[in-house]
Design a protein around this motif. Structure first.
Motif, PDB file in Angstrom:
ATOM      1  N   UNK A 109       2.417   2.193  -0.583  1.00  0.00           N
ATOM      2  CA  UNK A 109       1.912   1.706   0.706  1.00  0.00           C
ATOM      3  C   UNK A 109       2.303   2.641   1.847  1.00  0.00           C
ATOM      4  N   UNK A 140      -0.622  -0.089  10.201  1.00  0.00           N
ATOM      5  CA  UNK A 140       0.563  -0.732  10.768  1.00  0.00           C
ATOM      6  C   UNK A 140       1.085  -1.800   9.805  1.00  0.00           C
ATOM      7  N   UNK A 141       0.160  -2.578   9.234  1.00  0.00           N
ATOM      8  CA  UNK A 141       0.556  -3.609   8.274  1.00  0.00           C
ATOM      9  C   UNK A 141       1.275  -3.016   7.071  1.00  0.00           C
ATOM     10  N   UNK A 142       0.744  -1.906   6.554  1.00  0.00           N
ATOM     11  CA  UNK A 142       1.346  -1.269   5.373  1.00  0.00           C
ATOM     12  C   UNK A 142       2.727  -0.703   5.697  1.00  0.00           C
ATOM     13  N   UNK A 159       5.250  -6.911  11.735  1.00  0.00           N
ATOM     14  CA  UNK A 159       4.300  -5.800  11.674  1.00  0.00           C
ATOM     15  C   UNK A 159       3.240  -6.046  10.611  1.00  0.00           C
ATOM     16  N   UNK A 160       3.668  -6.593   9.472  1.00  0.00           N
ATOM     17  CA  UNK A 160       2.717  -6.853   8.395  1.00  0.00           C
ATOM     18  C   UNK A 160       1.648  -7.832   8.858  1.00  0.00           C
ATOM     19  N   UNK A 179       5.339  -3.252   5.703  1.00  0.00           N
ATOM     20  CA  UNK A 179       5.891  -3.551   4.383  1.00  0.00           C
ATOM     21  C   UNK A 179       6.963  -2.530   4.006  1.00  0.00           C
ATOM     22  N   UNK A 192      -2.206  -6.707   9.613  1.00  0.00           N
ATOM     23  CA  UNK A 192      -3.284  -7.159   8.737  1.00  0.00           C
ATOM     24  C   UNK A 192      -4.244  -8.095   9.470  1.00  0.00           C
ATOM     25  N   UNK A 198      -4.780  -1.060  12.358  1.00  0.00           N
ATOM     26  CA  UNK A 198      -4.150  -2.331  12.008  1.00  0.00           C
ATOM     27  C   UNK A 198      -3.646  -2.325  10.572  1.00  0.00           C
TER      28      UNK A 198
END
Lengths: 98, 279
Positions: free
Chosen positions: B120, B225-227, B237-238, B230, B242, B222
Motif C-alpha cells: 500500500x 492519502x487513505x493508503x 487518514x484512512x 494505513x 477513502x 484521497x
C-alpha cells in the motif's frame, strides 16, 4: 494494524463517501470537489508523523516537503471552499457579505 | 495517556469530516459544513504535536506548516473567483505530492514492513505522484501557461502512455515484493516514472474537460492519502482518504455526466481531435 480491520475500514469509508455525495445538485459539484479536496488535507497529520520520524538528512528534507505541501493542501482547500460556499449563500439570499 | 488523547482527537476529526461533507452536500447549510470540517482539521493538526509516534524535528514541522499554509492562505484569499478551479487543482496536487512524499520517507528507510503495508505504501506513492504531477499540469493549462495549453498530442501517444504506465507498475511491484532488498536507485526511477506518467496522462486533455480531470485527481489523492494512512497506522487518514476517494469518484462520474460525456471519452479522447478544444 490488522490487515482485515483495515479492509473493513476501507469498505465502510467507501460506502460512506458514496452515500454522502449521491443525489447532490449540479450547482454543488464544484464546491463539493473543493470541500473533499480540503478533507484529504488530513494528509498533513501523516506528513508531520513522517517528518517526526525522519532521521537522515534526505528523509528530513522529503518529510519537510511533505509537511509543506500538505499544509498547502489543507489551508488552501479550506480558504477556497469557504469563499466558494460564501458566494453561494450570497447568491441564494442576496446578502451583502462577499 | 497522550496516546489516548491523540487517538480520541483523530476519531473526532474523522466524525467531523464526514459530518462536514454531508452538510456540504445540501445547499442550505453547505457553509457550516466546511467550518465543521475545518474545526476537525485544526484539532487533528494541533494534537499531532503530542503524538507519541513523533520524536523530533518540531521546528521543521512548524516551519513547513507556516510557509506552506501561509502561501496557500495568501493565494487562496487573493485569487479571482473565476480562477478557483485551477487553485483547487494546485492544492489537490500538493496533497497528492504530500502523500507520495510520506511514502518516499517510509520506503527510503528500507525497514522491515509487513507485505500489505509495503504494497500500500508503493500503491499510495504511485497514485499520489500521478495526482501530483497531473494536477500541476491541469493547473498550468487552466492558468493559461502557453507551453501546456490546448491539446497536446503526438503519434502513438496512447501506446507510449500505456507502456510508461506498465513500466511504472512493474517497478512498483518489484519494490513491493522485494522486502528490504530494493535499491534506492530503483525507488528513484519508480517515483520519476510515476511523475512523468501524471504529466503524460494530462497533456492530451483540453481545458474544457479539466474540471472532470481535476475531480478525478482529487479522488486519486484521497485514495493515496487513505493508503498512506494505513502505512502510518492512522485510521483518521484512512477514513478521510477513502471517503474522499469514493465520493470523488462518484463526483467525477456525475460531472462527466453533466457534460454528457462518459468519463473514458474525457480521459482517452476517443473523439479524436474534436474534443475539449475550447481553449
Amino acid at each position: 494494524m490488522d490487515g482485515f480491520t483495515a479492509l473493513y475500514i476501507f469498505m465502510l469509508a467507501a460506502f460512506t463517501g458514496y452515500e454522502v455525495i449521491s443525489k447532490v445538485p449540479v450547482i454543488l459539484h464544484t464546491p463539493l470537489m473543493s470541500g473533499s479536496n480540503f478533507v484529504h488535507g488530513i494528509v498533513l497529520v501523516g506528513a508531520m508523523v513522517a517528518l517526526g520520524q525522519a532521521d537522515t538528512g534526505t528523509e528530513m528534507f522529503i518529510g519537510f516537503i511533505a509537511v509543506l505541501l500538505a499544509a498547502g493542501n489543507a489551508v488552501g482547500g479550506y480558504v477556497v471552499t469557504e469563499r466558494m460556499l460564501g458566494m453561494f449563500k450570497t447568491s441564494q439570499k442576496g446578502a451583502s457579505k462577499a | 495517556m497522550n496516546n489516548l488523547i491523540v487517538n480520541l482527537s483523530y476519531f473526532i476529526a474523522a466524525v467531523l469530516f464526514i459530518y462536514g461533507l454531508k452538510q456540504m452536500a445540501s445547499p442550505n447549510n453547505a457553509r457550516s459544513g466546511i467550518q465543521w470540517a475545518g474545526a476537525g482539521m485544526v484539532l487533528a493538526t494541533v494534537i499531532t504535536f503530542i503524538n507519541p509516534a513523533i520524536h523530533g524535528n518540531y521546528i521543521l514541522m512548524i516551519l513547513g506548516i507556516g510557509i506552506g499554509g501561509g502561501i496557500a492562505w495568501y493565494t487562496g484569499k487573493r485569487v479571482a473567483m473565476t480562477d478557483m478551479p485551477q487553485m483547487i487543482a494546485l492544492y489537490n496536487g500538493m496533497g497528492g505530492g504530500a502523500a507520495a512524499a510520506i511514502a518516499a520517507v517510509e520506503l527510503l528507510k528500507r525497514h522491515e514492513l509487513p507485505f500489505s503495508v509495503q504494497l500500500l505504501a508503493v500503491l499510495g506513492a504511485l497514485i499520489g505522484s500521478v495526482a501530483f504531477s497531473g494536477s500541476l499540469i491541469a493547473f498550468a493549462k487552466l492558468q493559461g501557461i502557453k507551453a501546456f495549453s490546448g491539446v497536446i498530442r503526438f503519434k502513438n501517444q496512447q501506446m507510449v502512455n500505456a507502456a510508461l504506465f506498465g513500466l511504472t507498475v512493474l517497478l512498483g511491484l518489484v519494490i513491493a515484493f522485494s522486502g528490504t532488498e530494493y535499491s534506492l536507485f530503483t525507488l528513484f526511477i519508480f517515483f520519476l516514472l510515476a511523475l512523468i506518467f501524471g504529466v503524460m496522462m494530462t497533456l492530451p486533455i483540453g481545458g474544457a474537460d479539466m474540471p472532470v480531470v481535476i475531480s478525478l485527481y482529487n479522488a486519486l489523492t484521497g485514495l493515496a492519502v487513505g493508503f498512506e494512512g494505513y502505512v502510518l497506522g492512522n485510521p483518521a487518514m484512512m477514513i478521510a482518504g477513502i471517503v474522499v476517494g469514493s465520493a470523488g469518484t462518484l463526483l467525477t462520474q456525475l460531472m462527466a455526466k453533466a457534460m454528457n460525456r462518459p468519463i473514458s471519452n474525457v480521459l482517452f479522447s476517443q473523439f479524436g481531435g474534436s474534443t475539449g478544444e475550447a481553449q
